[in-house]
Design a protein around this motif. Structure first.
Motif, PDB file in Angstrom:
ATOM      1  N   MET A 289      39.299  70.488  -0.414  1.00 25.70           N
ATOM      2  CA  MET A 289      39.565  70.261   0.995  1.00 25.70           C
ATOM      3  C   MET A 289      38.265  70.117   1.788  1.00 25.70           C
ATOM      4  N   LEU A 290      37.310  70.970   1.466  1.00 27.33           N
ATOM      5  CA  LEU A 290      36.059  70.911   2.220  1.00 27.33           C
ATOM      6  C   LEU A 290      35.226  69.697   1.806  1.00 27.33           C
ATOM      7  N   GLN A 291      35.639  69.075   0.719  1.00 31.33           N
ATOM      8  CA  GLN A 291      34.941  67.907   0.221  1.00 31.33           C
ATOM      9  C   GLN A 291      35.191  66.707   1.138  1.00 31.33           C
ATOM     10  N   LEU A 292      36.335  66.713   1.808  1.00 31.47           N
ATOM     11  CA  LEU A 292      36.749  65.542   2.568  1.00 31.47           C
ATOM     12  C   LEU A 292      35.712  65.056   3.581  1.00 31.47           C
ATOM     13  N   PRO A 293      35.172  65.948   4.437  1.00 29.04           N
ATOM     14  CA  PRO A 293      34.218  65.452   5.418  1.00 29.04           C
ATOM     15  C   PRO A 293      33.021  64.813   4.757  1.00 29.04           C
ATOM     16  N   TRP A 294      32.748  65.321   3.574  1.00 20.22           N
ATOM     17  CA  TRP A 294      31.573  64.899   2.887  1.00 20.22           C
ATOM     18  C   TRP A 294      31.842  63.553   2.221  1.00 20.22           C
ATOM     19  N   LEU A 295      33.138  63.296   1.941  1.00 22.61           N
ATOM     20  CA  LEU A 295      33.517  61.990   1.394  1.00 22.61           C
ATOM     21  C   LEU A 295      33.260  60.894   2.408  1.00 22.61           C
ATOM     22  N   LEU A 296      33.265  61.265   3.686  1.00 21.04           N
ATOM     23  CA  LEU A 296      33.042  60.273   4.732  1.00 21.04           C
ATOM     24  C   LEU A 296      31.716  59.561   4.505  1.00 21.04           C
ATOM     25  N   ASN A 297      30.712  60.342   4.066  1.00 21.70           N
ATOM     26  CA  ASN A 297      29.427  59.764   3.692  1.00 21.70           C
ATOM     27  C   ASN A 297      29.611  58.619   2.726  1.00 21.70           C
TER      28      ASN A 297
END
Lengths: 694, 348, 486
Positions: free
Chosen positions: B278-286
């Motif tokens: 779940m916390l990976q998601l914002p980082w996927l934005l990159n």
């Protein structure tokens, strides 16, 4: 399905077993030439200090030594079949079905994400091809057997919703689900409080009889083994040194290690002045540094060069069913009195140095720690404590988990401030002075020795540096050289070689670390030392040495020692006065003799009965408390002990449930917090009776 | 439980306000506004003209007031001349000043006008966001099961050959950022010069019509980088569980290895990675931004680059709101999910 | 001149061998994995002499075969390097030329490894690294780039063409293309070809490592200083301070990194002086850290303390002021410090890149340190320090921090890798560093437009970045494994 249901011979035969672990650098033998057999229905005890290989034997029986361990010699036969030659499938069939195991940490050995019912039902589902319903019924029945309240609800809950005692009962239930032929118990009660332990031990004994199970009981506690086992095997450094019937080994021991072990534990007859404990000199050898010949040789009083340090020393018969691994046991005079013990004079007890009056410590905690909010709850960790401690005196503070003894220590040290009441040290009231506001001298005067030797020293600083730092903080000495000299003196004081100054803590054994901790506490010439279970994490033989050291320093420096412990044997041995605590209350306070003889507070009575004593001549009254210690968050109304008290009916009008009892002052300054009438108290019988030696 | 969610929601709204304020401040700094003025009116304006242009549109008011207006909690800027309203920011092309309301912020659904695309910000975000949603759907479809399988397989027998190979693979993928793997993929698998020309090096056509050829590489590029990280977390959690005492209990109860993994270890081992995913998601934005740029896929990330590169203040603000809200919502879901997965935490 | 082939004459011998060993390694690896699936756990058998026997049967055989093919493969790689060093491009083609160019790096690596291996039992955690294959490979990769950056940055070795010079006729030329004017050129070839502005790809890659090595470790170090200085008190004191700091950390973490970069790393932001302000705040943390460290240690001996503290503050303060003060800064406050004492200036664009990277990394470090502190503060030695009246900062810095070093060192390695990736991302979007800069991210960005036609200008820096980050990750993994052992 059980195999060989008609098998008649011994359940378990271990013959000349050797087990080694392999590391990158070397082979480490963990168990050597170990033989024992367990007959049907028999309970065999396996005692020894930590690292002696007793748990490895258990894992060897289970054939579960992990990747690095291997059986390098000998055989383990279960019902006549060699376990080492079985396939994985056959082993799986035996595990949990015919051999079951109970572990030390009940919480860790239950799956946290699985309901208890499911974990129990797994056993019959796996081994007996039972249906879901049969398995459930069986689980329900076994949970009732282990005397857990409300079995249906139990089966439906998760492990974390249960108390430690209840969890251990569930682990026992799980082991008994398949009615195994052999039950291995690996320190099953070490993690539990004494009164809870007594209940578990009782249960195991009863169920063993009821199910006809043989037991292999592994423990470091000789008293516990005496209470549970028929035969005992004493292990030292990977070898069995003596085995035989329990009475034989306890009363007619034929190995110097067994003898030394018994001399180093505080039995009821021991006295710190007249009959002090005799510590075993030296240290437990590391597995790869074992001496040639007898492993115990270097620490043995009867050592004889040329005989004890040569070749392999075998087990030999020392009587019917009694064996010893000592070349000299025929020559040793086993009844000779203890020679080494020097009698010391008891020291004068001086004026009070610490007075605690009506001390209260309340905490406010959120009812639900994780999500915050909700109503705040008040935890009454200490409730109206009233006592004083004198110069050169040892005051023992006794109680089980949650009794508030650690909170008391924190308040005394100034890590917390008192909610109410006074603490007077010297002439100053310090109850509301936190440590940062205390003067250097005040801080230096009251110091602490901690429980866990592996935690008490900073792992990344040398031993000497840690002591010097304490000296720096206490403003000792004008320069580094003076402080270093003083540090070396302190090492002498705690009988450690001076080279230890430059060692890192990881190079020290547990007992040595604890000595450094003591040296650090005395760095600023402490007047009062609070020792929080200083020896409970140490091995028996080391315990005696550290205890003696504390006593000796106390005698020299006239220190007041506040000795916090749950172990009544050691308390009886070394303390002058005893304070018994339960759920934040002092329930009994008096001299050691007063507390250890009637009239008792009902809790003290139960505590005394619960402590296992390794002496066959001691007879105890059998008192087992029901249930667990209530949570300090949610104490019962009225008397804190009323939920488990067996005397409650004797008090008319349900007073125990309504009012906190007043402090009753009996003769000689003996205080008891109880509603029982004088007549009832006077009629109490002693719990421990020592029979005259036969 | 209700209280817990409420508290989390409170913190979340506070975080969203703080973050949007920071973005607002950073996009409304003096140089940006000057650029905006020159861009909108006349590139050769003098400094005085710029100031008066900005003054006339309320850009020079205090930051907090501007933020309040933009948010829609303060009445928006109007200019009065001789007691008559001659300019209202709320008046969009097509409405008169009189018709325009006095509040027209984000809360009223008025997200402003994109100067680059010459369109409503909300509309652009809808179209572009949908494209990215499709991309993310496939990424999740590949990444999450892949990572969990790799992690569990590696973690169930620590130190085995399988573990070593899979761990090395995971480390390899975490060391390969999207712009590296994307470049390597395109040149090896989608270049007529070297290697097989199996895929298309651009995902432009995938906006209307997703095919295996045009969508595999972008999805794989994002998924691989995130996969290694989740797989390593899963492996760590799995190895920890496999050495736990209760696994030994199960083994010595006679449970077979397969059953131990499936029934006893899996649920406990997946609690930690869930939060990570779940916390990976914002980082996927990159990854989305990089991949959309690299493969020329005109989605949300591509819009971000366009908005930021062309000083399109209102579009950039819109993009920020969306990304911040997505991040915070996933955090909330991860918190709540954690509580549900882990029986040890139950709300009294 | 003829264009170079990849491996020249030495390839005639070595190429087939490399192919065979590579295939053998691949096959045996796959086989070993399949075998570990197929068989159940077997018992360890023990020889009479006390050693554990190698795994018997087919499985032991595949394991052995895998090890040997790995050795064979590595030996072939070494053969390429050694031969290349000797024969250069004349006999070794492109690979030979490159291997020869890296000669100082190879020598340094061999010296370092031999020395470390010899003394490994005396070197603590660093020495233990040489017990782990993974760790050694990682360390080798990292040190390769460290040495490359060092020799190229300081001695102008290894690279042969100026990274910015454009040579007409060399635009987008494939690797091994000879220079049009061989006699005038410093080196007769573009070893790895030319980029779309006709610059040497090989030289740019080598010099790109210098830029990464200058920024990434230093930025990570600063991020650690900030994270530690804030994380320790947050974990130790807890309460309101923790709530506020954790909220702020979460705030930054919830911010999509790419958006933050687009907002922060723009020329407009540099004009507002914001990076200077942020530098002012972020760079003060190391100063505070050192100050508190010294003060808490020597608080009982005021004389010693004043001496040490004075020296540290004077040196640190000068560096700090030189760092944040910039005679060319847009805001007058940053020109207060006299130019004569301002030892060095950092260009605004580099400063903003540096500051942003520190800013993005420090909240994560904060969370790690906070978690470790929460764990360690329950230990008895912390209680012992409290009961002898130590100040909270002494406890945090001297009792807690040294015992948290293991996980922090591992994370430090990982984080340098992550920072390298971030720097690449910035370059990829053309943010921050000047467009002609040879750093890997910018070069990848330059090369990606013609990727499907001329892949080499983008692939070379991409592989370089990949190998460095992979090395750091492997190193971290090796360190973690070794520190968890025993």
């Amino acid at each position: 399905m059980k195999q060989n249901p008609d098998y008649q011979g011994p359940i378990l035969e271990i013959d000349k077993l050797s087990i080694s672990f392999f590391t990158r650098l070397r082979e480490i033998p963990a168990v050597m030439d170990f033989s024992v057999s367990v007959e049907p229905g028999e309970a065999v005890g396996l005692v020894g200090e930590s690292g002696c290989g007793k748990s490895t034997v258990a894992l060897g029986v289970m054939q579960d030594l992990g990747k690095n361990g291997a059986i390098v010699g000998g055989s383990i036969k279960f019902k006549g079949r060699d376990l080492g030659e079985m396939s994985q499938e056959e082993l799986r069939d035996i595990r949990g079905n015919e051999i079951a195991m109970i572990y030390q940490e009940p919480m860790a050995s239950l799956n946290p994400a699985m309901r208890i019912g499911k974990q129990l039902m797994e056993v019959p589902l796996l081994h007996d091809n039972a249906t879901e319903q049969e398995a459930y019924d069986l689980a329900l029945q076994v949970v009732t057997d282990v005397k857990l309240p409300d079995p249906k609800r139990m089966l439906d809950s998760y492990p974390h919703q249960l108390s430690g005692g209840q969890q251990q009962r569930i682990v026992i239930a799980m082991a008994l689900m398949s009615k195994p032929a052999l039950l291995i118990l690996d320190e099953p009660t070490t993690a539990l409080d004494v009164t809870v332990e007594a209940g578990i031990v009782d249960l195991v004994k009863d169920l063993g009889k009821k199910y006809g199970t043989s037991m292999l009981f592994i423990s470091h506690n000789l008293g516990l083994v005496l209470e549970t086992c028929d035969r005992v095997c004493v292990m030292y450094s990977g070898e069995a040194v003596e085995d035989g019937k329990i009475e034989e080994v306890f009363d007619r021991m034929r190995h110097p290690y067994t003898q030394a072990l018994f001399r180093s534990i505080p039995l009821p007859g021991a006295d710190k002045n007249a009959r002090p404990l005799v510590a075993i000199p030296g240290n437990f050898p590391l597995p790869h540094e074992r001496p040639p010949g007898c492993n115990f040789g270097p620490r043995c009083d009867y050592f004889e060069a040329g005989r004890c340090d040569q070749g392999v020393i075998p087990m030999r018969d020392a009587g019917p069913g009694h064996h010893s691994r000592c070349v000299k046991f025929e020559e040793i005079d086993w009844d000779a009195p203890i020679a080494a013990a020097t009698e010391t004079k008891s020291r004068e007890i001086g004026d009070p140095v610490l007075k605690v009056g009506n001390l209260k410590k309340y905490y406010e905690v959120a009812a639900n720690a994780l999500f915050g909010g909700g109503e705040e709850k008040v935890v009454k960790a200490n409730e109206t404590l009233d006592f004083e401690a004198r110069e050169s005196e040892t005051l023992a503070i006794v109680g089980e988990s949650g009794c508030g003894k650690s909170t008391l220590a924190k308040v005394l040290m100034g890590l917390e401030t008192a909610t109410d009441g006074t603490i007077t040290m010297g002439n100053k009231e310090i109850q509301s002075t936190p440590i940062e506001k205390r003067g250097t001298k005040q801080v230096a005067e009251i110091q602490m020795v901690f429980q866990n030797p592996f935690d008490t020293l900073n792992p990344s600083m040398t031993v000497g540096r840690q002591i010097i730092r304490a000296l720096e903080v206490f403003d000792y000495g004008a320069n580094d050289a003076e402080r270093r000299e003083r540090m070396l003196q302190l090492l002498d004081l705690v009988k450690l070689p001076r080279e230890f100054a430059d060692r890192m803590p990881r190079q020290l054994s547990g007992g040595q670390k604890q000595r450094v901790g003591i040296a650090r506490a005395f760095a600023g010439d402490a007047k009062i030392v609070v020792a929080d279970e200083p020896v409970s994490a140490l091995d028996v033989s080391v315990q005696a040495a550290v205890t003696d050291l504390l006593m000796e320093i106390q005698r020299e420096q006239k220190t007041t020692l506040l000795f916090i412990s749950h172990d009544l044997s050691i308390v009886r041995y070394l303390s002058d006065r005893v304070m018994v605590m339960y759920l934040g209350h002092v329930v009994e306070l008096g001299t050691t003799d007063q507390v250890f003889s009637p009239p008792y507070h009902p809790y003290t009575e139960a505590l005394l009965s619960a402590v296992p004593i390794a002496d066959t001549s001691v007879q105890k009254k059998h008192i087992v408390l029901e249930g667990d210690i209530p949570s300090a968050m949610n104490p019962p109304p009225g008397c804190p002990f009323q939920t488990r008290c067996r005397w409650k009916e004797k008090v008319p009008g349900g007073l125990c449930e309504k009012e906190v009892p007043p402090v009753r002052r009996l003769e000689g300054g003996h205080q008891i917090k109880c509603h029982l009438s004088d007549a009832e108290l006077a009629a109490m019988e002693p719990v421990i009776v020592v029979h005259a030696a036969e | 439980m209700g209280l817990f969610i409420l508290r989390r929601l409170g913190v979340m709204i506070l975080t969203a306000l703080c973050l949007t304020f920071i973005v607002f401040t950073l996009t409304n700094l003096e140089p940006n506004l000057e650029k905006l003025a020159k861009n909108q009116a006349n590139a050769r304006m003098t400094d005085d003209q710029v100031i008066s242009w900005l003054d006339n549109r309320g850009y020079n008011d205090p930051m907090l007031i501007k933020y309040g207006r933009w948010l829609g909690v303060l009445p928006h800027f109007t200019r009065e001349e001789d007691g008559e309203v001659v300019y209202s920011r709320c008046a969009t092309p097509g409405t008169t000043i009189e018709e325009a309301g006095s509040f027209c912020g984000v809360l009223q659904g008025n997200w402003g006008w994109s100067t680059v695309f010459q369109n409503e910000v909300l509309e652009i975000l809808g179209v572009r966001g949908w494209q990215t949603a499709k991309l993310m759907f496939f990424v999740m479809l590949v990444m999450v099961p892949g990572a969990l399988i790799v992690g569990v397989l590696a973690g169930m027998k620590e130190g085995s050959k399988l573990d070593r190979s899979l761990s090395t693979f995971s480390i390899g993928t975490t060391a390969t950022p999207e712009y590296v793997s994307g470049v390597i993929f395109i040149s090896l698998l989608a270049s007529p010069m070297i290697g097989p020309n199996w895929f298309v090096g651009s995902a432009q056509t995938a906006m209307d019509n997703i095919t295996f050829e045009n969508f595999t590489l972008p999805v794989l590029t994002i998924a691989l980088y995130g996969m290694g990280y989740i797989a390593r977390m899963t492996r760590a959690s799995m190895t920890e569980v496999m050495t736990a005492q209760y696994i030994r209990t199960a083994r010595l109860k006679g449970v077979s290895f397969q059953q131990i993994v499936l029934k006893h270890a899996l649920r406990n081992a997946l609690i930690a990675p869930f939060t990570v995913i779940m916390l990976q998601l914002p980082w996927l934005l990159n990854g989305v931004v990089i991949v959309e740029t690299l493969f020329n896929f005109k989605g949300f990330g591509w819009t971000l680059v366009q908005a930021a590169g062309n000083n399109d203040i209102e579009l950039l603000l819109g993009v920020s709101i969306i990304s911040v809200v997505v991040v915070l919502v996933t955090q909330l879901i991860s918190d709540i999910g954690y509580v549900f997965l882990n029986p040890r935490i139950r709300i009294a | 001149m003829e264009p170079l082939t990849w491996t020249g004459n030495m390839g005639d011998v070595l190429d087939p061998i490399l192919g065979i060993t590579a295939i053998a390694l691949l096959l045996t690896s796959v086989l070993a994995i399949v075998m570990s699936f197929a068989t159940t756990t077997e018992r360890v058998t023990v020889n009479p002499d006390g050693t554990i026997a190698a795994q018997p049967g087919l499985r032991g055989l595949t394991a052995k075969a895998q090890v040997y093919s790995l050795y064979a493969f590595l030996a072939t790689v070494v053969a390429y390097i050694v031969t290349g060093m000797v024969v250069g491009w004349q006999g070794g083609g492109i690979v030979g030329g490159a291997m020869q160019a890296f000669t100082p790096v190879w020598i340094s690596l061999v010296v370092l490894f031999v020395a470390s291996f010899y003394y490994k039992r005396k070197l603590g955690l660093y020495g233990k690294l040489f017990d782990s294959t993974i760790g050694m490979i990682g360390f080798g990769l990292v040190m390769f780039w460290v040495f490359t950056a060092f020799y190229a940055g300081i001695f102008d070795m290894i690279y042969m063409h100026d990274p910015l010079t454009q040579v007409s006729g060399m635009k987008n030329k494939v690797p091994g293309t000879p220079m049009p004017d061989v006699d005038a050129a410093p080196y007769p070839f573009y070893l790895l070809g030319g980029d779309n502005l006709a610059r040497d790809v090989f030289s740019r890659m080598v010099l790109g490592s210098t830029i990464v090595m200058q920024i990434a470790p230093l930025a990570t170090l600063f991020a650690f200083m900030v994270g530690i200085t804030l994380g320790l008190p947050a974990g130790y004191y807890g309460g309101k301070l923790d709530t506020v700091l954790s909220f702020m950390a979460n705030l930054i973490l919830a911010f999509p990194v790419i958006l933050l970069f687009y907002l922060l790393v723009t020329p407009e932001i540099v004009l507002t002086g914001l990076p200077n302000y942020m530098a002012l705040i972020l760079f003060i943390f190391p100063l505070i850290f050192v100050g508190v460290l010294i003060n808490s240690r020597y608080r009982t001996q005021p004389k010693t303390r004043n001496l040490y503290l004075g020296i540290a503050m004077a040196v640190g303060g000068l560096i700090y002021l030189s760092l944040v003060m910039d005679q060319g800064a847009p805001k007058p406050i940053f020109r207060l410090w006299p130019g004569g004492l301002d030892l060095f200036d950092i260009p605004g664009q580099v400063l903003i890149v540096f500051v942003s990277v520190v800013f993005v990394n420090s909240p994560t470090v904060f969370r790690i340190v906070r978690g470790l502190t929460l764990d360690i503060k329950t230990r008895d030695y912390v209680a012992a320090a409290q009961t002898r009246g130590e100040t909270p900062w002494y406890i945090m810095l001297w009792e807690i921090l040294p015992n948290a070093r293991g996980p922090l060192i591992v994370d430090f390695c990982l984080r340098i890798g992550y920072t390298t990736i971030l720097l690449g991302t910035l370059g990829f979007f053309g943010l921050g560093l000047p467009p002609e800069s040879p750093d890997w991210g910018t070069t990848i960005n330059d090369g990606r437009r013609l990727l499907s036609v001329f892949p080499h200008p983008a692939i070379v820096p991409a592989v370089a970045l990949l190998s460095l980050v992979l090395g750091l990750n492997l190193l971290a993994d090796g360190l973690r494994e070794e520190s968890l052992r025993d």
